[in-house]
Design an enzyme around this catalytic site. Structure first.
Site, short mmCIF file in Angstrom:
data_model
loop_
_atom_site.label_atom_id
_atom_site.label_comp_id
_atom_site.label_asym_id
_atom_site.label_seq_id
_atom_site.Cartn_x
_atom_site.Cartn_y
_atom_site.Cartn_z
N ARG A 165 34.42 16.90 44.49
CA ARG A 165 34.89 18.02 45.19
C ARG A 165 34.19 19.32 44.92
O ARG A 165 34.87 20.48 44.46
CB ARG A 165 36.50 18.36 44.66
CG ARG A 165 37.19 17.24 45.31
CD ARG A 165 37.45 17.06 46.39
NE ARG A 165 38.48 16.22 47.01
CZ ARG A 165 38.48 15.02 47.23
NH1 ARG A 165 37.44 14.24 46.90
NH2 ARG A 165 39.54 14.15 47.80
N SER A 239 45.39 18.06 49.48
CA SER A 239 45.56 18.28 48.19
C SER A 239 45.15 19.80 47.90
O SER A 239 44.26 20.29 48.14
CB SER A 239 44.57 17.64 47.39
OG SER A 239 44.60 16.26 47.60
N GLU A 335 41.77 23.37 44.90
CA GLU A 335 40.71 22.62 45.44
C GLU A 335 40.24 23.43 46.94
O GLU A 335 39.24 23.39 47.34
CB GLU A 335 41.16 21.17 45.95
CG GLU A 335 40.15 20.30 46.53
CD GLU A 335 40.40 19.53 47.68
OE1 GLU A 335 40.66 19.98 48.68
OE2 GLU A 335 40.62 18.37 47.47
#
Ligand code: FAD
Ligand code: EPU
Length: 339
Positions: A165, A239, A335
Site C-alpha cells: 500500500r 479498507s 490507507e
C-alpha cells in the site's frame, strides 16, 4: 476538456461526500493536460489534486484548489510473443475494464485484482493489492508529467519504491507526478494464484477440473461482493486503515492475551495483523454513530449511511484509532488519502 467552477464532488468520490472544489477540470489526453498546465493552472504554485474515481480519498472539507480529473482512456497490447504480452493503458481507464480485457485474452497476472474500484492511473499510487496479488508483480513502468521538470517521462517499476500500500507517489513524489499511462506485462501460460486461503477454500470441493483464468476472476468477484459494500449502494473507500505490521515480541504478547488473533508472517521478525480483526475484537464491527459507522461484514470499512460529512467520517476514524491504541497499543495508519 470539461471545466466547472464551485463544483460538488459528491458524484466523484465513492464515500459520496458532498465537498466542493473551487475549480474542476477533466482532461482526456496528454495534449489537453499540457494545455491546462500552460493556460489554466500553475501546479508549481497553486493547490491541486489529481483525481481518478475518488475511491481512495476522503474529502474532510471543501477543496480550495483545482481538481484535475484524469480521463485518458484506451488499452493497447504493445508487444507480444508466445510467452507474454505487454499491455499499455490510459490512466483514466476503469481498472476492472483492464482486468476484464486481459482475462478475455487469457493473459494472466491481474485476475486476482478483479473488481477493485478506481482508475488504472491510481493503481500504482498505493500499489493496489488483493487476494495474494499486487500491482508490482506485473508492473513494467508508468508514464506521466513530472512537475518541477515540467515534462513527460517514463518511470520504470524499479524506481517507484513499491511496497504494501505504498509507492514513491505517496512520499517523495507526492503531488509531483501526474500519471498518464501504465504498462504491465502478463503471462500467456499462467497458473492460478490461490495463495490467499479464502480463494483456495472457495475452490475446495467445487469439483472444477481445471481452474482457468475466468474461474479465478469470477471467484474473486464473488468473494469481494460477499465482504465489501458496493459503492453504488453504500459509500466507502474500502479498507480505511492499513494492516499494521508488528515485531515478533509484540505479536507474542498479543497472542498470549488474545489466543484467537489472526496474523500473517511477513519475515523472520515481523507479523501483519488484520486491522479488521483488531477493530472487530474491540467490539466495533457494525458500530454506528450518526450518518457513519463500520460495515457490519468488515470492520475495516467505514461507511456513509447517508449524508455524512467528511468531518464525521474523519471523527469516527480517529475514535477507532484511539480505541485500538488503548486496547492493543497499536497505531492504525490510514490507507485512504485524507484531503
Ligand atoms: P482516487 O481515489 O481518485 O485517488 C487516490 C490517490 O491517487 C489520490 O491521492 C490521487 O491524487 C492519486 N491519483 C489518482 N490518479 C492519479 C494519477 N493519474 N496520477 C497521479 N496521482 C493520481 N484498494 C486495494 O488496493 N485493494 C482492494 O482490494 C481495494 N478494495 C476496495 C474496495 C472498495 C469498495 C473501495 C471503495 C475501494 C477499494 N480499494 C482497494 C481502494 C481503491 O479502489 C484503490 O486505491 C484505487 O486504486 C483508487 O483508484 P481511484 O481512481 O479511485 O483513485
Ligand atoms: N476480520 C475479522 N473481522 C472483521 C474483518 C476481518 O475478524 O471485521 C478478519 C477476517 O476473518 C480474516 C482477516 O481479518 O481472518 C482478514 O480479513 P480480509 O480477508 O477481509 O482482509 P483484510 O486484511 O481486512 C485486505 C486488504 C483489502 C483486500 C483484502 C483481500 C488491506 C488494508 N486491506 O483486507 O483491500 O481486498 O485484504 O486481499 O490490506 C482496500 O485496500 O481497500 C481493500 C479492501
Amino acid at each position: 476538456m470539461i471545466k466547472h467552477t464551485d463544483f460538488s464532488l459528491k458524484n466523484f468520490n465513492t464515500f459520496g461526500i458532498d465537498a466542493k472544489t473551487s475549480l474542476f477540470i477533466e482532461f482526456n489526453s496528454e495534449a489537453e493536460l499540457e494545455k491546462i498546465l500552460n493556460e489554466e493552472i500553475d501546479v508549481n504554485n497553486k493547490r491541486f489534486l489529481i483525481l481518478g474515481e475518488g475511491s481512495n480519498v476522503l474529502f474532510s472539507e471543501d477543496f480550495h484548489g483545482t481538481v484535475l480529473r484524469n480521463s485518458i482512456e484506451g488499452i493497447q497490447i504493445i508487444y507480444e510473443d508466445e510467452r507474454k504480452a505487454v499491455v499499455k493503458s490510459g490512466a483514466g481507464t476503469h481498472w476492472d475494464d483492464l482486468v476484464e480485457f486481459c482475462v478475455r485474452k487469457n493473459l494472466w497476472g491481474i485476475e486476482n485484482l478483479s473488481l477493485i474500484p478506481g482508475t488504472v492511473g491510481a493503481a500504482p499510487i498505493q500499489n493496489i493489492g488483493a487476494y495474494g496479488a499486487e500491482l508490482k508483480d506485473v508492473l513494467v513502468s508508468v508514464r506521466g508529467f513530472k512537475i518541477g521538470e515540467n515534462k513527460f517521462i517514463e518511470m520504470p517499476k524499479e524506481t517507484l519504491e513499491l511496497s504494501y500500500r505504498n509507492s514513491i507517489f505517496k512520499t517523495k513524489l507526492k503531488n509531483k507526478f501526474i500519471i498518464t499511462y501504465v504498462t504491465i506485462e502478463l503471462d500467456k501460460s499462467g497458473k492460478p494464484n490461490l495463495s490467499y486461503t479464502g480463494l483456495a477454500k472457495y475452490f475446495n470441493g467445487k469439483n472444477i477440473k481445471e481452474i482457468g483464468i475466468e474461474e479465478v476472476r469470477n471467484a474473486v468477484i464473488e468473494i469481494r461482493r460477499s465482504k465489501l459494500p458496493d459503492p453504488e449502494i453504500l459509500g466507502s473507500a474500502g479498507s480505511f486503515f492499513k494492516n499494521p505490521v508488528v515485531n515478533t515480541g509484540t505479536f507474542n504478547k498479543l497472542k498470549l492475551k488474545y489466543p484467537d488473533i489472526v496474523a500473517y508472517k511477513v519475515d523472520e521478525d515481523h507479523w501483519k495483523i488484520p486491522a479488521g480483526w483488531l477493530i472487530d475484537n474491540a467490539g466495533l464491527r457494525g458500530f454506528r454513530t450518526g450518518n457513519t459507522g463500520t460495515y457490519e461484514k468488515q470492520a475495516l470499512v467505514i461507511v456513509n449511511y447517508g449524508n455524512a460529512s467528511g468531518k464525521e467520517i474523519l471523527d469516527l476514524a480517529k475514535f477507532i484509532q484511539t480505541k485500538v491504541k488503548e486496547k492493543y497499543q497499536i497505531e492504525l495508519e490510514p490507507e485512504v488519502n485524507i484531503i
